[in-house]
Scaffold this motif. Sequence first.
Motif, mmCIF file in Angstrom:
data_model
loop_
_atom_site.group_PDB
_atom_site.id
_atom_site.type_symbol
_atom_site.label_atom_id
_atom_site.label_comp_id
_atom_site.label_asym_id
_atom_site.label_seq_id
_atom_site.Cartn_x
_atom_site.Cartn_y
_atom_site.Cartn_z
ATOM 1 N N ARG A 88 17.642 34.461 2.424
ATOM 2 C CA ARG A 88 18.403 33.431 1.701
ATOM 3 C C ARG A 88 18.196 32.057 2.338
ATOM 4 O O ARG A 88 18.091 31.045 1.630
ATOM 5 N N GLU A 89 18.119 32.031 3.658
ATOM 6 C CA GLU A 89 17.886 30.759 4.345
ATOM 7 C C GLU A 89 16.532 30.161 3.960
ATOM 8 O O GLU A 89 16.401 28.946 3.754
ATOM 9 N N GLU A 92 16.841 28.702 0.431
ATOM 10 C CA GLU A 92 17.637 27.477 0.442
ATOM 11 C C GLU A 92 16.862 26.325 1.072
ATOM 12 O O GLU A 92 16.960 25.173 0.618
ATOM 13 N N SER A 93 16.063 26.607 2.100
ATOM 14 C CA SER A 93 15.234 25.573 2.720
ATOM 15 C C SER A 93 14.163 25.096 1.749
ATOM 16 O O SER A 93 13.847 23.899 1.673
ATOM 17 N N LEU A 95 14.433 25.126 -1.519
ATOM 18 C CA LEU A 95 15.129 24.318 -2.528
ATOM 19 C C LEU A 95 15.381 22.905 -2.023
ATOM 20 O O LEU A 95 15.207 21.920 -2.758
ATOM 21 N N ALA A 96 15.783 22.792 -0.761
ATOM 22 C CA ALA A 96 16.045 21.470 -0.183
ATOM 23 C C ALA A 96 14.767 20.642 -0.120
ATOM 24 O O ALA A 96 14.764 19.446 -0.436
ATOM 25 N N ILE A 202 25.898 23.595 -7.827
ATOM 26 C CA ILE A 202 26.222 24.151 -6.511
ATOM 27 C C ILE A 202 26.966 25.467 -6.735
ATOM 28 O O ILE A 202 28.013 25.480 -7.397
ATOM 29 N N PRO A 203 26.444 26.566 -6.197
ATOM 30 C CA PRO A 203 25.179 26.676 -5.451
ATOM 31 C C PRO A 203 23.969 26.600 -6.387
ATOM 32 O O PRO A 203 24.080 26.898 -7.581
ATOM 33 N N ALA A 204 22.842 26.210 -5.831
ATOM 34 C CA ALA A 204 21.633 26.068 -6.638
ATOM 35 C C ALA A 204 21.142 27.414 -7.164
ATOM 36 O O ALA A 204 20.614 27.513 -8.263
ATOM 37 N N ILE A 205 21.302 28.451 -6.361
ATOM 38 C CA ILE A 205 20.953 29.805 -6.782
ATOM 39 C C ILE A 205 22.222 30.648 -6.786
ATOM 40 O O ILE A 205 22.908 30.759 -5.760
ATOM 41 N N ASP A 207 24.545 34.086 -6.989
ATOM 42 C CA ASP A 207 24.426 35.384 -6.322
ATOM 43 C C ASP A 207 23.698 36.415 -7.170
ATOM 44 O O ASP A 207 22.957 37.253 -6.655
#
Length: 228
Positions: A88-89, A92-93, A95-96, A202-205, A207
Amino acid sequence: MSDKRQLLKKYMRCLDEMKNELKRRQLKKTLKTHMKTLHELECEIKQREGKQATLRQRGRVCDSRNLPHPQMLEEYTTQFCRLSEEARELLESALAARRDAYVPYSKFPVGAAFRSKCGYVYAGCNIENVAFTPGCCAERTALAKGVSEGQMMFTGGAVVAYHPKGFTMPCGVCRQFMREFACRDFPIYIAKAPAPELADRIPAIEDEDEVLVTSVYRLLPHSFSTFE
């Protein structure tokens, strides 16, 4: 009166003969149809037998000594919430990093992230160029960051972009670039970014969003990995 009876009998015989002739013609037509179907079936059987014979003469790729058969990780889809914290990290990285994509020509931002063996995550975006060829994909941008800092081994990666019809997969050049730094297979997580109208979500993805879990070796099977 007798003449009329004889004439009637004559007409009845003609009618019977016509009925019999009609039946014979119908039977002949049906027979032709069945014969045609039978011929087609015979041709199909011969073709299948020929294919089976050809297959029996072919060798299986997995038995070849001229092709490497590296162990590949499993490929599957799952929900975002079911991924590990490290996976997941990475997403998310990616996506950023995607938010900083330089895409004035395609308007198609992509983000990628890779975790080095030491645990640090390197993220990158696609950077386009007016001459097109000098442009750089997000995957290569992220990996180049890590390599330029001395990281040559990676344990996972992620790619994120938005396309309404499905996942955005790494291009062929990026697959070869990833393979260069994969002495063993490692997972690649592919997810869809939010649609443009939901860019600030938010959140971008969510669950329950689907994520494709593939790997470097599966993205580029039978890869070119040595020139010696």
